[in-house]
Scaffold this active site. Structure first.
Site, PDB file in Angstrom:
ATOM      1  N   CYS B 111       0.895  -1.161   0.000  1.00  0.00           N
ATOM      2  CA  CYS B 111       0.000   0.000   0.000  1.00  0.00           C
ATOM      3  C   CYS B 111       0.924   1.199   0.000  1.00  0.00           C
ATOM      4  O   CYS B 111       1.566   1.499   1.002  1.00  0.00           O
ATOM      5  CB  CYS B 111      -0.910   0.031   1.233  1.00  0.00           C
ATOM      6  SG  CYS B 111      -1.823   1.592   1.366  1.00  0.00           S
ATOM      7  N   CYS B 114      -0.586   4.222   2.480  1.00  0.00           N
ATOM      8  CA  CYS B 114      -0.533   4.080   3.938  1.00  0.00           C
ATOM      9  C   CYS B 114      -0.256   2.624   4.284  1.00  0.00           C
ATOM     10  O   CYS B 114       0.888   2.190   4.214  1.00  0.00           O
ATOM     11  CB  CYS B 114      -1.806   4.595   4.593  1.00  0.00           C
ATOM     12  SG  CYS B 114      -3.355   4.030   3.866  1.00  0.00           S
ATOM     13  N   CYS B 116      -3.045  -0.107   3.742  1.00  0.00           N
ATOM     14  CA  CYS B 116      -4.240  -0.905   3.463  1.00  0.00           C
ATOM     15  C   CYS B 116      -3.817  -2.373   3.362  1.00  0.00           C
ATOM     16  O   CYS B 116      -2.832  -2.697   2.695  1.00  0.00           O
ATOM     17  CB  CYS B 116      -4.890  -0.452   2.165  1.00  0.00           C
ATOM     18  SG  CYS B 116      -5.521   1.238   2.264  1.00  0.00           S
TER      19      CYS B 116
END
Lengths: 150, 210
Positions: B111, B114, B116
């Protein structure tokens, strides 16, 4: 920064299957976020937007552990989300954090810290032990005389 | 709170915790006052993510896909529904896509924004998944990063990097190791590591668990 430093800094921090959280506060802020999400207060995409911005704006500091950095970013993002949702703005959250600090400072060690202690220290917290806490008067004549000779 | 006489300690106060801990306490107390959270449920939720949800769930999905061609087909067509058949779903598992490793293609998940990650099947992400070096470098130089994880791929193999996001989270279906014909799902599960389902690892060779 020379090339070797750059390579070291950029190395992926491999790990085994370690603990999920490094400290209770990390678990707490995670759980608060998930519970608020489950209540339907916001969309996950809203959260991803905010935390993505926060990670970009406040990257990990040199020497900061990954989880410390990550949940620092998480906490800032959650504060922003709370403000966006109109639950509490930044100054309100800061004031509350300061109240908690005061509550700790006013709470005797070993006692559960309650927010109410912020501006009202426990009244009977710590009697000074200058004298005996209880006295059982002497009853035999000899001792009474020794203390207070007639 | 009623102030009660306490034990006679020498300490006049309690040392406040760090700033960030105070900020989290501020958030918790405000949400609690507004009755937006249930403090009693917080510990249970933490317990679930610390102890109950983890890569064993994903390993069960993979082992079933290896054993049951029809399940595998359903998994590749509608991962969310197929994973729900095994009872796994919820936050960060709403929209799943399973990508299959083959002799020609190796898949790896990141990700970049961030972190995820498919919580219901893999639990919470490992440290390195959340780190800036992984998030940037796996896209730029996937083969070198994979080599750091001990995964060396033939140059002829294509590497596909998938960027998880709020709408979609990926799970890698690793290649089934050779010499595992006739194994039960329970046996196969033991070969499926967390990293194999992210793509930073391969399933263990059969010899590792016999």
């Amino acid at each position: 920064m020379n090339d070797i430093d750059a390579m070291t800094a950029a190395r992926v921090p491999l790990d085994e299957e370690g603990p999920v959280f490094d400290a209770p506060w990390q678990a707490n802020v995670f759980a608060l976020t998930v519970q608020l999400f489950k209540s339907g207060a916001f969309d996950w995409s809203q959260w991803v937007q905010v935390i993505g911005e926060e990670i970009k704006a406040a990257p990990a500091r040199p020497g900061e552990r990954v989880n410390d950095a990550y949940y620092r970013q998480w906490t800032s993002a959650f504060e922003r989300l709370i403000a966006q949702l109109g639950i509490a703005d930044g100054p309100t959250l800061s004031r509350r954090a300061e109240q908690w600090r005061q509550a700790y400072l006013h709470t005797p060690h070993g006692v559960a810290v309650a927010l109410g202690n912020a501006d009202c220290p426990p009244a009977h917290g710590h009697p000074r032990r200058h004298g005996a806490v209880a006295i059982s008067p002497a009853t035999t004549r000899d001792i009474a005389q020794a203390i207070d000779p007639v | 709170m009623k102030h009660t006489p306490t034990d006679y300690h020498d300490h006049e106060h309690t040392e406040p915790p760090s700033d960030i801990e105070l900020r989290v306490k501020a958030l918790e107390s405000i949400l609690q006052e507004k009755q937006l959270i249930d403090p009693a449920a917080l510990d249970a939720l933490i317990d679930i993510y610390e102890h109950k949800v983890g890569p064993r769930n994903g390993a069960q999905v993979v082992a079933k896909a290896w054993s049951d061609p029809q399940y595998k087909q359903r998994l590749l067509q509608d991962a969310t529904a197929a994973i729900a058949e095994l009872g796994f779903g919820g936050v960060q598992g709403e929209d799943m896509l399973v990508v299959e490793n083959t002799a020609a293609v190796h898949n790896v998940v990141v990700c970049t924004l961030c972190s995820c990650y498919p919580w219901p099947t893999l639990g919470l992400p490992p440290i390195w998944y959340k780190s800036a070096p992984y998030r940037s470098r796996i896209v730029i130089e996937p083969r070198s990063v994979l080599a750091e994880f001990g995964v060396t791929l033939a140059p002829s193999k294509e590497v596909r990097v998938w960027d998880s996001n709020a709408e979609l989270r990926y799970l890698v279906l690793p290649e089934r190791p050779v010499d595992t014909e006739g194994w039960s799902e329970a046996q196969l599960m033991k070969l499926v590591t967390r990293n194999a389902m992210i793509g930073t690892g391969l399933a263990l060779p059969a010899g590792d668990i016999r």
